[in-house]
Write a protein that holds these residues in place. Structure first.
Motif, PDB file in Angstrom:
ATOM      1  N   PHE A  11       0.833  -1.045  -0.027  1.00  0.00           N
ATOM      2  CA  PHE A  11      -0.084   0.015  -0.047  1.00  0.00           C
ATOM      3  C   PHE A  11       0.923   1.328  -0.069  1.00  0.00           C
ATOM      4  CE2 PHE A  11      -4.227  -1.669   2.260  1.00  0.00           C
ATOM      5  CZ  PHE A  11      -4.375  -2.635   1.170  1.00  0.00           C
ATOM      6  N   VAL A  12       0.426   2.141  -0.793  1.00  0.00           N
ATOM      7  CA  VAL A  12       1.346   3.435  -0.702  1.00  0.00           C
ATOM      8  C   VAL A  12       0.462   4.490  -0.593  1.00  0.00           C
ATOM      9  CG1 VAL A  12       2.471   5.076  -2.447  1.00  0.00           C
ATOM     10  CG2 VAL A  12       2.795   2.593  -2.864  1.00  0.00           C
ATOM     11  N   VAL A  13       0.542   5.511   0.411  1.00  0.00           N
ATOM     12  CA  VAL A  13      -0.466   6.262   0.909  1.00  0.00           C
ATOM     13  C   VAL A  13       0.577   7.680   0.773  1.00  0.00           C
ATOM     14  CG1 VAL A  13      -1.749   7.040   2.686  1.00  0.00           C
ATOM     15  CG2 VAL A  13      -1.338   4.560   2.413  1.00  0.00           C
ATOM     16  N   HIS A  14      -0.145   8.539   0.131  1.00  0.00           N
ATOM     17  CA  HIS A  14       0.393   9.756   0.150  1.00  0.00           C
ATOM     18  C   HIS A  14      -0.775  11.028  -0.114  1.00  0.00           C
ATOM     19  CE1 HIS A  14       2.630  13.495  -1.012  1.00  0.00           C
ATOM     20  NE2 HIS A  14       3.747  12.878  -0.314  1.00  0.00           N
ATOM     21  N   ASP A  15      -1.071  12.299   0.591  1.00  0.00           N
ATOM     22  CA  ASP A  15      -2.015  12.738   0.034  1.00  0.00           C
ATOM     23  C   ASP A  15      -2.038  13.533  -1.282  1.00  0.00           C
ATOM     24  OD1 ASP A  15      -0.151  14.506   0.964  1.00  0.00           O
ATOM     25  OD2 ASP A  15      -1.067  15.469   2.639  1.00  0.00           O
ATOM     26  N   GLU A  16      -1.129  13.450  -2.080  1.00  0.00           N
ATOM     27  CA  GLU A  16      -0.973  13.945  -3.479  1.00  0.00           C
ATOM     28  C   GLU A  16      -0.883  12.599  -4.295  1.00  0.00           C
ATOM     29  OE1 GLU A  16       2.201  16.635  -4.145  1.00  0.00           O
ATOM     30  OE2 GLU A  16       2.457  17.259  -2.175  1.00  0.00           O
ATOM     31  N   PRO A  40      -5.561   8.368   4.057  1.00  0.00           N
ATOM     32  CA  PRO A  40      -5.075   7.395   5.023  1.00  0.00           C
ATOM     33  C   PRO A  40      -5.976   6.641   5.594  1.00  0.00           C
ATOM     34  CG  PRO A  40      -4.624   9.592   5.788  1.00  0.00           C
ATOM     35  CD  PRO A  40      -5.068   9.646   4.673  1.00  0.00           C
ATOM     36  N   LEU A  41      -7.201   7.061   5.909  1.00  0.00           N
ATOM     37  CA  LEU A  41      -8.638   6.498   6.486  1.00  0.00           C
ATOM     38  C   LEU A  41      -8.971   5.363   5.660  1.00  0.00           C
ATOM     39  CD1 LEU A  41     -10.454   9.093   8.138  1.00  0.00           C
ATOM     40  CD2 LEU A  41      -8.903   7.490   9.535  1.00  0.00           C
ATOM     41  N   LYS A  42      -8.954   5.426   4.250  1.00  0.00           N
ATOM     42  CA  LYS A  42      -9.432   4.584   3.001  1.00  0.00           C
ATOM     43  C   LYS A  42      -8.314   3.539   3.155  1.00  0.00           C
ATOM     44  CE  LYS A  42     -12.320   7.287   0.460  1.00  0.00           C
ATOM     45  NZ  LYS A  42     -12.857   7.732  -0.866  1.00  0.00           N
ATOM     46  N   ALA A  46      -9.003  -0.546   3.877  1.00  0.00           N
ATOM     47  CA  ALA A  46      -8.483  -1.604   3.028  1.00  0.00           C
ATOM     48  C   ALA A  46      -7.689  -2.540   3.690  1.00  0.00           C
ATOM     49  CB  ALA A  46      -8.066  -0.866   1.975  1.00  0.00           C
ATOM     50  N   ALA A  47      -7.017  -2.142   4.440  1.00  0.00           N
ATOM     51  CA  ALA A  47      -6.045  -3.186   5.204  1.00  0.00           C
ATOM     52  C   ALA A  47      -6.723  -3.957   5.901  1.00  0.00           C
ATOM     53  CB  ALA A  47      -5.024  -2.211   5.980  1.00  0.00           C
ATOM     54  N   ALA A  48      -7.709  -3.710   6.415  1.00  0.00           N
ATOM     55  CA  ALA A  48      -8.537  -4.530   7.430  1.00  0.00           C
ATOM     56  C   ALA A  48      -9.144  -5.804   6.576  1.00  0.00           C
ATOM     57  CB  ALA A  48      -9.831  -3.624   7.935  1.00  0.00           C
ATOM     58  N   SER A  49      -9.314  -5.673   5.470  1.00  0.00           N
ATOM     59  CA  SER A  49      -9.815  -6.501   4.421  1.00  0.00           C
ATOM     60  C   SER A  49      -8.803  -7.423   3.560  1.00  0.00           C
ATOM     61  CB  SER A  49     -11.080  -6.163   3.704  1.00  0.00           C
ATOM     62  OG  SER A  49     -10.624  -5.181   2.715  1.00  0.00           O
ATOM     63  N   MET A  61       0.425  13.679   6.657  1.00  0.00           N
ATOM     64  CA  MET A  61      -0.580  13.824   6.187  1.00  0.00           C
ATOM     65  C   MET A  61      -2.051  14.388   6.879  1.00  0.00           C
ATOM     66  SD  MET A  61      -0.516  10.152   3.935  1.00  0.00           S
ATOM     67  CE  MET A  61      -0.566   9.189   5.701  1.00  0.00           C
ATOM     68  N   SER A  62      -3.000  14.836   6.379  1.00  0.00           N
ATOM     69  CA  SER A  62      -4.185  15.258   7.111  1.00  0.00           C
ATOM     70  C   SER A  62      -4.745  13.969   7.508  1.00  0.00           C
ATOM     71  CB  SER A  62      -4.811  16.144   6.416  1.00  0.00           C
ATOM     72  OG  SER A  62      -5.475  15.694   5.096  1.00  0.00           O
ATOM     73  N   LEU A  63      -5.771  14.172   8.594  1.00  0.00           N
ATOM     74  CA  LEU A  63      -6.628  13.099   9.068  1.00  0.00           C
ATOM     75  C   LEU A  63      -5.860  11.958   9.862  1.00  0.00           C
ATOM     76  CD1 LEU A  63      -8.768  12.051   5.699  1.00  0.00           C
ATOM     77  CD2 LEU A  63      -9.365  13.678   7.558  1.00  0.00           C
ATOM     78  N   LEU A  64      -4.665  11.550   9.493  1.00  0.00           N
ATOM     79  CA  LEU A  64      -4.033  10.573  10.280  1.00  0.00           C
ATOM     80  C   LEU A  64      -2.416  10.847   9.783  1.00  0.00           C
ATOM     81  CD1 LEU A  64      -4.982   8.444  12.160  1.00  0.00           C
ATOM     82  CD2 LEU A  64      -5.131   6.879  10.215  1.00  0.00           C
ATOM     83  N   SER A  65      -1.662  10.889  10.656  1.00  0.00           N
ATOM     84  CA  SER A  65      -0.187  10.849  10.197  1.00  0.00           C
ATOM     85  C   SER A  65       0.316   9.208   9.616  1.00  0.00           C
ATOM     86  CB  SER A  65       0.766  11.353  11.220  1.00  0.00           C
ATOM     87  OG  SER A  65       0.834  10.412  12.188  1.00  0.00           O
ATOM     88  N   GLY A  66       1.419   9.358   8.869  1.00  0.00           N
ATOM     89  CA  GLY A  66       1.819   8.087   8.534  1.00  0.00           C
ATOM     90  C   GLY A  66       2.069   7.209   9.708  1.00  0.00           C
TER      91      GLY A  66
END
Length: 128
Positions: A11-16, A40-42, A46-49, A61-66
């Motif tokens: 999983f690659v997570v970045h707000d851009e 990051p919340l999405k 996804a990581a849960a499933s 990142m907003s909402l949740l830091s890395g």
């Protein structure tokens, strides 16, 4: 890629969007099963499933830091390897409120794409 080799989920997570999608595309080209997320919340949902074997995330990142994202992903999947990256490097990460103090691999944003591919392969191989 040989068919007997399982594609490793990353999983690659970045707000851009451009950053997240480009990194995931590069990793798919290297044979990984890579998904990109700008929220990051999405990614956490996804990581849960479908638990990733490697999480590559921007730190700030907003909402949740890395770091917070990585902690929550590891809570449900302790074997997930984590690679955080930041334009500010390690000093920027240590000085931020969202840093949980856990031990994660850190990579500055001033890297060449082959550095990430090499690092992703190393993290995955260390897990096996």
């Amino acid at each position: 890629m040989p068919e007997s080799r399982k594609q490793r989920r990353v999983f690659v997570v970045h707000d851009e969007f451009v950053v997240a999608s480009s990194l995931a595309a590069m990793l798919r080209h290297q044979g990984f099963d890579a998904r990109s997320f700008t929220n990051p919340l999405k990614a956490l949902s996804a990581a849960a499933s479908e638990a990733p074997e490697l999480l590559i995330s921007d730190f700030a990142m907003s909402l949740l830091s890395g770091s917070e994202l990585a902690s929550q992903v590891r809570h449900h999947n302790p074997d997930c390897e984590v690679l955080l990256f930041s334009a500010q490097g390690m000093n920027g990460i240590l000085g931020q409120d969202g840093y949980t103090g856990q031990r994660f691999q850190i990579l500055t944003m001033l890297w060449h794409p082959t550095d990430l591919s090499t690092r992703a392969n190393m993290e995955i191989e260390l897990a096996y």
